[in-house]
Design a protein around this motif. Structure first.
Motif, PDB file in Angstrom:
ATOM      1  N   LYS A   1     -37.939 -10.287 -58.231  1.00 46.77           N
ATOM      2  CA  LYS A   1     -38.078  -9.108 -57.362  1.00 46.77           C
ATOM      3  C   LYS A   1     -36.773  -8.347 -57.203  1.00 46.77           C
ATOM      4  N   ASN A   2     -35.655  -9.067 -57.199  1.00 47.30           N
ATOM      5  CA  ASN A   2     -34.341  -8.460 -57.040  1.00 47.30           C
ATOM      6  C   ASN A   2     -33.863  -7.936 -58.398  1.00 47.30           C
ATOM      7  N   ARG A   3     -33.595  -6.646 -58.495  1.00 48.51           N
ATOM      8  CA  ARG A   3     -33.183  -6.025 -59.754  1.00 48.51           C
ATOM      9  C   ARG A   3     -32.007  -6.756 -60.401  1.00 48.51           C
ATOM     10  N   ASP A   4     -31.017  -7.118 -59.609  1.00 48.75           N
ATOM     11  CA  ASP A   4     -29.811  -7.747 -60.154  1.00 48.75           C
ATOM     12  C   ASP A   4     -30.085  -9.092 -60.820  1.00 48.75           C
TER      13      ASP A   4
ATOM     14  N   VAL B   1     -30.126 -14.358 -67.623  1.00 52.80           N
ATOM     15  CA  VAL B   1     -28.951 -14.899 -66.944  1.00 52.80           C
ATOM     16  C   VAL B   1     -29.277 -15.652 -65.662  1.00 52.80           C
ATOM     17  N   SER B   2     -30.028 -15.071 -64.737  1.00 52.43           N
ATOM     18  CA  SER B   2     -30.233 -15.695 -63.424  1.00 52.43           C
ATOM     19  C   SER B   2     -31.023 -16.999 -63.490  1.00 52.43           C
ATOM     20  N   LYS B   3     -31.851 -17.153 -64.514  1.00 50.50           N
ATOM     21  CA  LYS B   3     -32.657 -18.378 -64.659  1.00 50.50           C
ATOM     22  C   LYS B   3     -32.077 -19.326 -65.707  1.00 50.50           C
ATOM     23  N   ASP B   4     -30.999 -18.885 -66.375  1.00 46.05           N
ATOM     24  CA  ASP B   4     -30.389 -19.658 -67.453  1.00 46.05           C
ATOM     25  C   ASP B   4     -31.442 -20.059 -68.500  1.00 46.05           C
ATOM     26  N   VAL B   5     -32.301 -19.090 -68.860  1.00 44.85           N
ATOM     27  CA  VAL B   5     -33.356 -19.312 -69.845  1.00 44.85           C
ATOM     28  C   VAL B   5     -32.956 -18.623 -71.143  1.00 44.85           C
ATOM     29  N   GLU B   6     -32.897 -19.421 -72.205  1.00 46.78           N
ATOM     30  CA  GLU B   6     -32.584 -18.894 -73.525  1.00 46.78           C
ATOM     31  C   GLU B   6     -33.869 -18.711 -74.313  1.00 46.78           C
ATOM     32  N   GLY B   7     -33.817 -17.804 -75.278  1.00 47.53           N
ATOM     33  CA  GLY B   7     -34.994 -17.598 -76.098  1.00 47.53           C
ATOM     34  C   GLY B   7     -34.689 -16.837 -77.365  1.00 47.53           C
ATOM     35  N   THR B   8     -35.746 -16.628 -78.142  1.00 50.09           N
ATOM     36  CA  THR B   8     -35.647 -15.882 -79.389  1.00 50.09           C
ATOM     37  C   THR B   8     -36.759 -14.842 -79.437  1.00 50.09           C
ATOM     38  N   ILE B   9     -36.571 -13.861 -80.293  1.00 47.48           N
ATOM     39  CA  ILE B   9     -37.607 -12.873 -80.572  1.00 47.48           C
ATOM     40  C   ILE B   9     -37.528 -12.552 -82.062  1.00 47.48           C
TER      41      ILE B   9
ATOM     42  N   ASP C   1     -20.503 -11.591 -94.328  1.00 48.69           N
ATOM     43  CA  ASP C   1     -21.582 -10.736 -94.821  1.00 48.69           C
ATOM     44  C   ASP C   1     -22.631 -10.490 -93.755  1.00 48.69           C
ATOM     45  N   SER C   2     -22.225 -10.526 -92.519  1.00 46.92           N
ATOM     46  CA  SER C   2     -23.161 -10.450 -91.413  1.00 46.92           C
ATOM     47  C   SER C   2     -22.629  -9.509 -90.338  1.00 46.92           C
ATOM     48  N   LEU C   3     -23.540  -8.858 -89.644  1.00 46.04           N
ATOM     49  CA  LEU C   3     -23.187  -8.089 -88.450  1.00 46.04           C
ATOM     50  C   LEU C   3     -23.621  -8.896 -87.239  1.00 46.04           C
ATOM     51  N   LYS C   4     -22.699  -9.133 -86.321  1.00 45.98           N
ATOM     52  CA  LYS C   4     -22.999  -9.856 -85.087  1.00 45.98           C
ATOM     53  C   LYS C   4     -22.865  -8.867 -83.949  1.00 45.98           C
ATOM     54  N   GLY C   5     -23.884  -8.805 -83.106  1.00 46.09           N
ATOM     55  CA  GLY C   5     -23.881  -7.835 -82.028  1.00 46.09           C
ATOM     56  C   GLY C   5     -24.260  -8.439 -80.699  1.00 46.09           C
ATOM     57  N   GLU C   6     -23.981  -7.669 -79.653  1.00 46.57           N
ATOM     58  CA  GLU C   6     -24.281  -8.124 -78.299  1.00 46.57           C
ATOM     59  C   GLU C   6     -24.489  -6.918 -77.399  1.00 46.57           C
ATOM     60  N   THR C   7     -25.433  -7.048 -76.497  1.00 47.39           N
ATOM     61  CA  THR C   7     -25.639  -6.050 -75.452  1.00 47.39           C
ATOM     62  C   THR C   7     -26.206  -6.744 -74.225  1.00 47.39           C
ATOM     63  N   THR C   8     -26.191  -6.052 -73.113  1.00 40.75           N
ATOM     64  CA  THR C   8     -26.814  -6.546 -71.889  1.00 40.75           C
ATOM     65  C   THR C   8     -27.746  -5.463 -71.380  1.00 40.75           C
ATOM     66  N   ILE C   9     -28.967  -5.860 -71.081  1.00 42.78           N
ATOM     67  CA  ILE C   9     -29.928  -4.928 -70.495  1.00 42.78           C
ATOM     68  C   ILE C   9     -30.458  -5.533 -69.208  1.00 42.78           C
ATOM     69  N   ASN C  10     -31.073  -4.693 -68.412  1.00 42.82           N
ATOM     70  CA  ASN C  10     -31.757  -5.173 -67.220  1.00 42.82           C
ATOM     71  C   ASN C  10     -33.243  -4.900 -67.443  1.00 42.82           C
ATOM     72  N   CYS C  11     -34.017  -5.959 -67.647  1.00 44.73           N
ATOM     73  CA  CYS C  11     -35.433  -5.770 -67.986  1.00 44.73           C
ATOM     74  C   CYS C  11     -36.212  -5.118 -66.832  1.00 44.73           C
TER      75      CYS C  11
END
Length: 173
Positions: free
Chosen positions: A157-160, A39-47, A138-148
């Motif tokens: 350096k800032n947790r938030d 979020v803070s860097k507005d960087v999108e990606g995949t895994i 035929d699909s499950l769509k999910g979402e979560t938010t974590i703090n790495c």
């Protein structure tokens, strides 16, 4: 009369059996996708390198479970150098921790959505997270938010400033 009673007995057994049978939903791991937004860097990606074991019991949702893993080296952000740096010991440390794993501890249903609570293990840290899934065709769509930051992956350096939104698209076979 005995034959009619037998037929009703068999019919009742078939109906009750079909109601209580769990649906062993198998994710098409080849077509599934997990994307994220730092979020803070507005960087999108995949895994990728997704491996799953999922059972959805629509009659008794609490009997359902989800288990899965992804390969750390498959993290892609669109920047080759950044992707390489993320594998260093300071961040994901892929040599020691090649997988990110999740295993549910509870599944419930709220307002037509599956709420999957479980343990996410990233690097050497395991924490409880909640993922909200919605059936979409035929699909499950999910979402979560974590703090790495909470998992020892401190990009900033800032947790938030280490919040990551994770999105799941799990087509079923």
């Amino acid at each position: 009369m005995k034959n009619i009673a037998s037929i009703f007995g068999i019919l009742a057994f078939v109906i009750l059996s079909s109601i209580s049978n769990p649906i062993n939903a198998q994710v098409d791991d080849e077509k599934a996708s997990i994307t994220f937004l730092f979020v803070s860097k507005d960087v999108e990606g995949t895994i990728n390198d997704l491996k799953t074991d999922i059972k959805i019991d629509e009659s008794v949702v609490s009997n359902s479970y989800m288990k899965g893993s992804v390969g750390v080296t498959t993290i892609k952000t669109g920047n080759f150098l950044r992707d390489g740096h993320l594998m260093w010991k300071k961040y994901f440390y892929e040599k020691a921790f090649p997988k990110i794993e999740f295993e549910s501890t509870a599944v419930s249903e709220e307002n037509g959505k599956l709420i999957v609570t479980g343990i996410l293990t990233l690097k050497e840290t395991s924490k409880t997270v909640e993922i909200e899934f919605e059936k979409n065709g035929d699909s499950l769509k999910g979402e979560t938010t974590i703090n790495c930051y909470d998992f020892g992956v401190k990009i900033d350096k800032n947790r938030d400033d280490n919040e990551v939104k994770v999105y799941f698209d799990f087509p079923m076979k």
